[in-house]
Write a protein that holds these residues in place. Sequence first.
Motif, PDB file in Angstrom:
ATOM      1  N   ALA A   1     -58.639  38.308  -4.984  1.00  0.00           N
ATOM      2  CA  ALA A   1     -58.893  39.583  -5.070  1.00  0.00           C
ATOM      3  C   ALA A   1     -58.135  40.196  -3.925  1.00  0.00           C
ATOM      4  N   ALA A   2     -58.103  39.618  -2.695  1.00  0.00           N
ATOM      5  CA  ALA A   2     -57.262  40.091  -1.613  1.00  0.00           C
ATOM      6  C   ALA A   2     -55.771  40.016  -1.747  1.00  0.00           C
ATOM      7  N   THR A   3     -55.177  39.113  -2.340  1.00  0.00           N
ATOM      8  CA  THR A   3     -54.019  38.946  -2.560  1.00  0.00           C
ATOM      9  C   THR A   3     -53.344  39.980  -3.649  1.00  0.00           C
ATOM     10  N   ARG A   4     -54.121  40.106  -4.636  1.00  0.00           N
ATOM     11  CA  ARG A   4     -53.869  41.096  -5.538  1.00  0.00           C
ATOM     12  C   ARG A   4     -53.875  42.286  -4.973  1.00  0.00           C
ATOM     13  N   ARG A   5     -54.903  42.834  -4.207  1.00  0.00           N
ATOM     14  CA  ARG A   5     -54.941  44.167  -3.723  1.00  0.00           C
ATOM     15  C   ARG A   5     -54.001  44.452  -2.609  1.00  0.00           C
ATOM     16  N   THR A   6     -53.688  43.343  -1.767  1.00  0.00           N
ATOM     17  CA  THR A   6     -52.563  43.565  -0.771  1.00  0.00           C
ATOM     18  C   THR A   6     -51.199  43.649  -1.335  1.00  0.00           C
TER      19      THR A   6
ATOM     20  N   THR B   1     -50.362  44.807  -4.341  1.00  0.00           N
ATOM     21  CA  THR B   1     -50.154  46.045  -4.932  1.00  0.00           C
ATOM     22  C   THR B   1     -50.064  47.117  -4.084  1.00  0.00           C
ATOM     23  N   LEU B   2     -50.942  47.235  -3.149  1.00  0.00           N
ATOM     24  CA  LEU B   2     -50.694  48.334  -1.812  1.00  0.00           C
ATOM     25  C   LEU B   2     -49.282  48.342  -1.385  1.00  0.00           C
TER      26      LEU B   2
ATOM     27  N   GLU C   1     -58.252  48.350   2.810  1.00  0.00           N
ATOM     28  CA  GLU C   1     -57.609  48.464   1.438  1.00  0.00           C
ATOM     29  C   GLU C   1     -57.073  47.141   1.185  1.00  0.00           C
ATOM     30  N   MET C   2     -56.926  46.194   2.068  1.00  0.00           N
ATOM     31  CA  MET C   2     -56.309  44.865   1.738  1.00  0.00           C
ATOM     32  C   MET C   2     -57.461  43.747   1.284  1.00  0.00           C
TER      33      MET C   2
ATOM     34  N   PRO D   1     -61.234  42.747  -0.276  1.00  0.00           N
ATOM     35  CA  PRO D   1     -61.977  43.108  -1.596  1.00  0.00           C
ATOM     36  C   PRO D   1     -63.082  43.938  -1.024  1.00  0.00           C
ATOM     37  N   PRO D   2     -63.613  44.740  -2.054  1.00  0.00           N
ATOM     38  CA  PRO D   2     -64.845  45.439  -1.471  1.00  0.00           C
ATOM     39  C   PRO D   2     -65.997  44.792  -1.203  1.00  0.00           C
TER      40      PRO D   2
END
Length: 194
Positions: free
Chosen positions: A52-57, A59-60, A186-187, A189-190
């Motif tokens: 999740a952190a990899t995808r979020r970062t 994308t950001l 934002e990087m 996971p919630p």
Amino acid sequence: MLITEAAFMLRKWTVKEYHKLGEIGIFNPEERLELIEGNIIKISAKGTLHAAATRRTATLLHNLVGNQAAIYNKSPIALDDNSEPEPDIAVVRIDPFDYATHHPTPSEVYLIIEVADSSLTFDREIKAKAYARSGIADYWVLNVGDRQLHVFREPAVDGYQSEVIQGENARISPLQFPTVNIAIQEMLPPIISN
């Protein structure tokens, strides 16, 4: 019987030899491996927080740097003749052939990010030294467990001269993109409460 230190020396591999081993089928195609300073390292499975952190970062970063750079996920970086890691995220110079002729080299890398859930020590020590020796100016380790970002800068032969640990409420800009302001939260996971 006297056992000498030479009896315990490890065999170091070059990138060329590492590729040849893969070509002849020595490695299982399902194995996730990296070559770090001549050592073939098996990469552990990625957990859900890591993914999740990899995808979020990724994308950001893609949204923030736009067409100024390419964002690579788990793709090889050619550090030198003995290291070809596959960082979780690499922000690299745009190549007109999309790196079809070579993997990005240190002079083409703006930022490397490793996401750590179970690999924090390895990323902070072993990988940090390899990246520093190769001159990677901006290296981050996103520690998902402690919700922190370790920022490594000022590379030298013996490692990074600067490591700053920032909490999830801080903001940061990559060295190459000083106008890009990233909220570390934002990087990550919630936080999901039960």
